[in-house]
Design a protein around this motif. Structure first.
Motif: not given
Length: 122
Positions: A75-104
């Motif tokens: 994990v190189v960066h994490n963002y909690p509870a990202v709402r609709s109509r947003r963009c996130k970028c981490v140039p050194r990332a190769k994978y992104v894990l998206e989880l529904k907020s509240g699942v864990t």
């Protein structure tokens, strides 16, 4: 054809022992749809997107927790509870894990923590 419509299911495990089932988004169309796709979101906790260093949440109907991972699944960066109509970028990332907020409880994994993958047969 843009690849198989069927999503491979995987189990992601954190070093602290948390385990979740995710769908693998590894084609252009699957990556574009991300967690919005009913095929990807049925019976799983999230989506693992590869290759990926940026995401958008346009069209999302719920908040997601986002984890950017490097080539070693750390994990190189994490963002909690990202709402609709947003963009996130981490140039050194190769994978992104998206989880529904509240699942864990956030965070599923801390920055610097390495995640493990196990194949899952549906």
């Amino acid at each position: 054809m843009l690849g198989s419509k069927k999503y491979q299911k995987l189990v992601v495990e954190s070093q602290s022992g948390h385990r979740i089932t995710v769908s693998m988004a590894d084609t252009w169309l699957k990556r574009l749809r991300g967690y919005k796709s009913k095929l990807a979101s049925t019976g799983v906790h999230g989506v693992l997107i590869y290759p990926c260093s940026a995401i958008h949440t346009f069209g999302m109907k719920f908040d997601i927790d986002v984890y950017f991972l490097d080539e070693n699944m750390k994990v190189v960066h994490n963002y909690p509870a990202v709402r609709s109509r947003r963009c996130k970028c981490v140039p050194r990332a190769k994978y992104v894990l998206e989880l529904k907020s509240g699942v864990t409880n956030f965070p599923f994994a801390d920055i610097g923590e390495q995640l493990g993958l196990t194949g899952y047969r549906c």
